[in-house]
Enzyme design. Structure first.
Site, short mmCIF file in Angstrom:
data_model
loop_
_atom_site.label_atom_id
_atom_site.label_comp_id
_atom_site.label_asym_id
_atom_site.label_seq_id
_atom_site.Cartn_x
_atom_site.Cartn_y
_atom_site.Cartn_z
N ASN A 82 0.85 -1.17 0.00
CA ASN A 82 0.00 0.00 0.00
C ASN A 82 0.90 1.25 0.00
O ASN A 82 2.11 1.13 -0.14
CB ASN A 82 -0.93 -0.05 1.22
CG ASN A 82 -2.28 0.58 0.95
OD1 ASN A 82 -2.34 1.68 0.43
ND2 ASN A 82 -3.34 -0.11 1.32
N HIS A 112 23.23 3.02 12.31
CA HIS A 112 24.40 3.88 12.54
C HIS A 112 25.05 3.51 13.86
O HIS A 112 24.41 2.96 14.76
CB HIS A 112 23.97 5.36 12.55
CG HIS A 112 23.28 5.77 11.29
ND1 HIS A 112 23.98 6.16 10.18
CD2 HIS A 112 21.98 5.81 10.95
CE1 HIS A 112 23.14 6.44 9.20
NE2 HIS A 112 21.90 6.25 9.65
N GLY A 139 -0.71 -1.86 8.89
CA GLY A 139 -0.24 -0.49 8.68
C GLY A 139 0.73 -0.03 9.76
O GLY A 139 0.60 -0.38 10.93
N ALA A 157 -0.59 -4.15 13.17
CA ALA A 157 -0.38 -2.73 12.86
C ALA A 157 0.39 -2.04 13.97
O ALA A 157 0.19 -2.31 15.15
CB ALA A 157 -1.73 -2.04 12.65
N ARG A 180 0.39 -15.39 19.40
CA ARG A 180 -0.17 -16.74 19.39
C ARG A 180 0.10 -17.40 18.04
O ARG A 180 0.42 -16.72 17.06
CB ARG A 180 -1.67 -16.70 19.64
CG ARG A 180 -2.46 -15.97 18.56
CD ARG A 180 -3.95 -16.02 18.84
NE ARG A 180 -4.72 -15.31 17.85
CZ ARG A 180 -5.08 -15.79 16.67
NH1 ARG A 180 -4.71 -17.00 16.30
NH2 ARG A 180 -5.82 -15.07 15.84
#
Length: 190
Positions: A82, A112, A139, A157, A180
């Site tokens: 997406n 870094h 997301g 998400a 789980r």
């Protein structure tokens, strides 16, 4: 050993002219891709194939998309992402078949130095990110350098994945942890 060879082998490295040229090439192509109408599907596909090192069948990346080099990315068959995918591919970033990536996800195969003096001198490291088959990222997921995620996994998400995740599980959180196993009870259409 060149700085690029150091980068790809997981050794500490610094940017040099060769690496800067690779970054510029990828950023220019990403900008072109991001400014191409999504309805121009063939053109979008051509640009992704120019940017990314290895692209499987039926791959779709929704703009905007950004990467560091592109050449160190492998997208398996039926990969879908997406909006707002970022892959910092100083280390290899490999995705198996049937991977689905939600909006605003990042895969950061670079880091870094913790030491401020080294960091201020541009010392970096890169470790590969490896993702198996049939993985769904919700997301806002971020995956850090050196992480391996197994197959048949759902990453919830907003998760920050900083350690390996085994196959056949649901994992989520900050830091991400296994919640789980995935079972037959997860089927919506039985």
């Amino acid at each position: 050993m060149t700085e690029k060879e150091k980068m790809l082998s997981g050794e500490p490295y610094r940017d040099d002219e060769e690496l800067k040229n690779g970054l510029d090439r990828a950023k220019d192509l990403c900008l072109e891709f991001n400014n191409t109408k999504l309805s121009y599907k063939e053109k979008c596909g051509e640009l992704i194939r120019k940017i990314v090192g290895k692209v499987g069948e039926k791959v779709w990346v929704t703009a905007p998309f950004w990467c560091d080099y592109g050449s160190n990315i492998e997208l398996g068959d039926y990969f879908y992402s997406n909006h707002n995918l970022v892959i910092l591919d100083c280390g290899k970033a490999t995705f198996g078949k049937n991977c689905f990536v939600g909006p605003n996800c990042g895969f950061y195969a670079v880091g870094h130095s913790i030491d401020s003096e080294e960091r201020n001198q541009g010392v970096q490291y890169a470790y590969p990110i490896t993702v198996g088959d049939n993985v769904w990222f919700g997301g806002g997921v971020n995956v850090l350098s050196g992480v391996t995620i197994g197959s048949n996994v759902v990453i919830g998400a907003g998760s920050l994945v900083n350690k390996d995740i085994p196959s056949n599980v649901v994992a989520a959180g900050n830091p991400c942890r296994v919640i789980r196993p995935i079972t037959d009870d997860d089927r919506m259409f039985k």
